[in-house]
Design a protein around this motif. Structure first.
Motif, mmCIF file in Angstrom:
data_model
loop_
_atom_site.group_PDB
_atom_site.id
_atom_site.type_symbol
_atom_site.label_atom_id
_atom_site.label_comp_id
_atom_site.label_asym_id
_atom_site.label_seq_id
_atom_site.Cartn_x
_atom_site.Cartn_y
_atom_site.Cartn_z
ATOM 1 N N GLU A 29 -20.802 8.454 86.210
ATOM 2 C CA GLU A 29 -20.599 9.039 84.885
ATOM 3 C C GLU A 29 -19.162 8.801 84.430
ATOM 4 O OE1 GLU A 29 -19.556 13.676 86.031
ATOM 5 O OE2 GLU A 29 -21.622 13.114 85.582
ATOM 6 N N CYS A 30 -18.953 8.912 83.129
ATOM 7 C CA CYS A 30 -17.633 8.719 82.550
ATOM 8 C C CYS A 30 -17.691 9.150 81.086
ATOM 9 C CB CYS A 30 -17.197 7.251 82.638
ATOM 10 S SG CYS A 30 -18.226 6.135 81.641
ATOM 11 N N ALA A 31 -16.554 9.089 80.412
ATOM 12 C CA ALA A 31 -16.500 9.170 78.957
ATOM 13 C C ALA A 31 -16.372 7.747 78.417
ATOM 14 C CB ALA A 31 -15.315 10.020 78.523
ATOM 15 N N LEU A 32 -16.592 7.570 77.127
ATOM 16 C CA LEU A 32 -16.483 6.246 76.520
ATOM 17 C C LEU A 32 -15.650 6.314 75.248
ATOM 18 C CD1 LEU A 32 -19.965 4.443 76.616
ATOM 19 C CD2 LEU A 32 -17.848 3.750 77.744
ATOM 20 N N ARG A 33 -14.771 5.339 75.079
ATOM 21 C CA ARG A 33 -13.996 5.185 73.855
ATOM 22 C C ARG A 33 -14.119 3.713 73.460
ATOM 23 N NH1 ARG A 33 -11.545 9.711 72.994
ATOM 24 N NH2 ARG A 33 -10.097 8.864 71.423
ATOM 25 N N THR A 34 -14.907 3.457 72.422
ATOM 26 C CA THR A 34 -15.356 2.102 72.121
ATOM 27 C C THR A 34 -14.884 1.634 70.757
ATOM 28 O OG1 THR A 34 -17.337 2.384 73.481
ATOM 29 C CG2 THR A 34 -17.382 0.626 71.835
ATOM 30 N N LEU A 35 -14.173 0.517 70.756
ATOM 31 C CA LEU A 35 -13.874 -0.193 69.517
ATOM 32 C C LEU A 35 -14.885 -1.324 69.392
ATOM 33 C CD1 LEU A 35 -12.285 -1.099 67.037
ATOM 34 C CD2 LEU A 35 -10.710 -2.291 68.580
ATOM 35 N N GLU A 36 -15.703 -1.262 68.365
ATOM 36 C CA GLU A 36 -16.741 -2.260 68.128
ATOM 37 C C GLU A 36 -16.328 -3.140 66.959
ATOM 38 O OE1 GLU A 36 -21.405 -1.769 68.150
ATOM 39 O OE2 GLU A 36 -20.632 -1.222 66.171
ATOM 40 N N VAL A 37 -16.130 -4.430 67.240
ATOM 41 C CA VAL A 37 -15.819 -5.400 66.188
ATOM 42 C C VAL A 37 -17.089 -6.216 65.958
ATOM 43 C CG1 VAL A 37 -14.345 -7.308 65.468
ATOM 44 C CG2 VAL A 37 -13.394 -5.469 66.890
ATOM 45 N N MET A 38 -17.688 -6.028 64.782
ATOM 46 C CA MET A 38 -18.940 -6.706 64.478
ATOM 47 C C MET A 38 -18.652 -8.042 63.801
ATOM 48 S SD MET A 38 -22.068 -6.349 65.105
ATOM 49 C CE MET A 38 -21.930 -4.600 65.553
ATOM 50 N N THR A 39 -19.296 -9.086 64.297
ATOM 51 C CA THR A 39 -19.037 -10.429 63.781
ATOM 52 C C THR A 39 -20.332 -11.155 63.454
ATOM 53 O OG1 THR A 39 -19.083 -11.663 65.878
ATOM 54 C CG2 THR A 39 -17.042 -10.504 65.338
ATOM 55 N N ARG A 40 -20.174 -12.259 62.722
ATOM 56 C CA ARG A 40 -21.277 -13.181 62.465
ATOM 57 C C ARG A 40 -20.964 -14.500 63.154
ATOM 58 N NH1 ARG A 40 -21.023 -13.540 57.124
ATOM 59 N NH2 ARG A 40 -22.678 -12.035 56.678
ATOM 60 N N VAL A 41 -21.967 -15.051 63.859
ATOM 61 C CA VAL A 41 -21.807 -16.298 64.604
ATOM 62 C C VAL A 41 -22.988 -17.211 64.275
ATOM 63 C CG1 VAL A 41 -21.828 -17.320 66.918
ATOM 64 C CG2 VAL A 41 -20.460 -15.270 66.474
ATOM 65 N N ASP A 42 -22.719 -18.490 64.158
ATOM 66 C CA ASP A 42 -23.782 -19.477 63.932
ATOM 67 C C ASP A 42 -24.880 -19.281 64.980
ATOM 68 O OD1 ASP A 42 -25.390 -21.791 63.863
ATOM 69 O OD2 ASP A 42 -23.708 -23.071 63.315
ATOM 70 N N ARG A 43 -26.110 -19.037 64.524
ATOM 71 C CA ARG A 43 -27.209 -18.729 65.438
ATOM 72 C C ARG A 43 -27.463 -19.835 66.457
ATOM 73 N NH1 ARG A 43 -32.199 -15.151 63.408
ATOM 74 N NH2 ARG A 43 -32.920 -15.932 65.417
ATOM 75 N N PHE A 55 -35.552 -14.464 76.258
ATOM 76 C CA PHE A 55 -35.272 -13.513 75.189
ATOM 77 C C PHE A 55 -35.278 -14.197 73.814
ATOM 78 C CE2 PHE A 55 -32.344 -11.745 78.678
ATOM 79 C CZ PHE A 55 -33.426 -11.215 79.358
ATOM 80 N N GLU A 56 -35.727 -13.453 72.811
ATOM 81 C CA GLU A 56 -35.745 -13.929 71.430
ATOM 82 C C GLU A 56 -34.581 -13.306 70.661
ATOM 83 O OE1 GLU A 56 -38.429 -13.438 67.347
ATOM 84 O OE2 GLU A 56 -39.175 -12.679 69.269
ATOM 85 N N LEU A 57 -33.710 -14.139 70.129
ATOM 86 C CA LEU A 57 -32.574 -13.655 69.365
ATOM 87 C C LEU A 57 -33.048 -13.049 68.048
ATOM 88 C CD1 LEU A 57 -29.418 -13.615 69.414
ATOM 89 C CD2 LEU A 57 -29.517 -15.746 68.085
ATOM 90 N N VAL A 58 -32.428 -11.917 67.647
ATOM 91 C CA VAL A 58 -32.874 -11.192 66.451
ATOM 92 C C VAL A 58 -32.162 -11.661 65.193
ATOM 93 C CG1 VAL A 58 -32.917 -8.916 65.347
ATOM 94 C CG2 VAL A 58 -33.612 -9.163 67.741
ATOM 95 N N ASN A 59 -30.845 -11.851 65.263
ATOM 96 C CA ASN A 59 -30.096 -12.230 64.062
ATOM 97 C C ASN A 59 -28.841 -13.011 64.453
ATOM 98 O OD1 ASN A 59 -28.249 -10.287 64.958
ATOM 99 N ND2 ASN A 59 -28.908 -8.738 63.501
ATOM 100 N N ASP A 60 -27.907 -13.137 63.517
ATOM 101 C CA ASP A 60 -26.700 -13.931 63.765
ATOM 102 C C ASP A 60 -25.484 -13.073 64.081
ATOM 103 O OD1 ASP A 60 -26.210 -12.815 61.285
ATOM 104 O OD2 ASP A 60 -25.840 -14.724 60.254
ATOM 105 N N ARG A 61 -25.686 -11.812 64.436
ATOM 106 C CA ARG A 61 -24.553 -10.916 64.708
ATOM 107 C C ARG A 61 -24.208 -10.868 66.193
ATOM 108 N NH1 ARG A 61 -26.199 -6.069 60.496
ATOM 109 N NH2 ARG A 61 -26.164 -7.449 58.655
ATOM 110 N N VAL A 62 -22.916 -10.751 66.435
ATOM 111 C CA VAL A 62 -22.392 -10.622 67.791
ATOM 112 C C VAL A 62 -21.375 -9.490 67.777
ATOM 113 C CG1 VAL A 62 -21.130 -11.727 69.667
ATOM 114 C CG2 VAL A 62 -22.731 -13.069 68.282
#
Length: 257
Positions: A29-43, A55-62
């Motif tokens: 167990e732990c605590a979490l402190r998350t910085l999420e940088v959402m990007t778009r990448v060529d699929r 696995f089937e990729l859903v979209n172009d986000r990373v």
């Protein structure tokens, strides 16, 4: 009582020379402190990275998730562990989930637990993750003397929030192909599809603006993704933990016997 792993102990039969692997607690167990940088990448780039998975990729986000874990019970003396997850949403046999195409961790126990149990793409790293009272964050990720990423974040309530997929339902759990190299030759000895879903309740995302610089690396080609930043948000979880009693852990398929 030895509190090396917090309130968690080795299971019977485990230890220095265990009859089964791994030789560490499989609960934590732990605590979490998350910085999420959402990007778009060529699929085409992310699809190429998933070409040897079912696995089937859903979209172009990373999502680039810079995650500090204070008090992690697998970390030395319950210290702070750090992970960088580079994550894409996928579907597999009715599951709407996600997989980490790249992943880095600051603690050897966390690396072993993630890779051996669940097939995470974890490699070792060092890091800096500094927060200021006004909510700004600055840090970096380094692997064996080579810089991988520099990042910073400034909160701004007017900034957009973009998640891994559009809509209220976000991918649940994580899925990976767990592989073990063959000891005699350059091939895979076995490969399994492993899924896990750990209860996680994050705070509402705090929006802001992020800067992220990726550095060229022969063995960690993050720059090849050429990500376009869409948004950034900071989230916290006071209680995060895993174990047989609270997680959905499944070995879904044996790919190579």
């Amino acid at each position: 009582m030895d509190k090396m792993f917090g309130d968690y102990e080795m299971h019977p039969g485990s230890g220095v020379n265990p009859p089964y692997s791994p030789a560490y607690p499989v609960e934590w167990e732990c605590a979490l402190r998350t910085l999420e940088v959402m990007t778009r990448v060529d699929r085409r780039k992310t699809e190429a990275l998933l070409a040897d998975t079912p696995f089937e990729l859903v979209n172009d986000r990373v999502a680039f998730r810079f995650m500090a874990s204070p008090g992690h019970t697998l970390s030395l003396h319950n210290g702070r562990m750090f992970d960088l997850m580079v994550t894409v949403p996928v579907r597999y046999e009715g599951l709407f989930t996600q997989t980490h195409i790249y992943m880095y961790c600051s603690d050897p126990m966390g690396i072993a637990a993630g890779r051996e149990l669940f097939g995470y793409t974890k490699k070792d790293c060092t890091y800096r993750f500094d927060e200021t009272p006004n909510g700004a964050i600055e840090g970096w990720v380094n692997r064996r003397g080579g810089q991988l990423a520099d990042f910073s974040f400034a909160p701004d309530p007017t900034a957009p929030v973009v998640r891994l997929v559009d809509g209220a339902e976000q991918p649940a759990g994580e899925i990976h192909v767990r592989r073990l190299p063959h000891p005699e030759r350059l091939e895979t000895a076995y490969a399994d599809v492993v899924y896990r879903r750990t209860p996680l309740s994050y705070s509402a995302p705090v929006p802001g603006y992020a800067a992220m610089k990726l550095h060229p690396s022969r063995f960690d080609p993050l720059t090849a993704l050429e990500p376009e930043i869409l948004s950034a948000q900071f989230m916290v979880s006071d209680v995060y933990g895993g174990g047989f009693a609270v997680e959905d852990r499944r070995l879904l398929k044996r790919l190579i016997p």
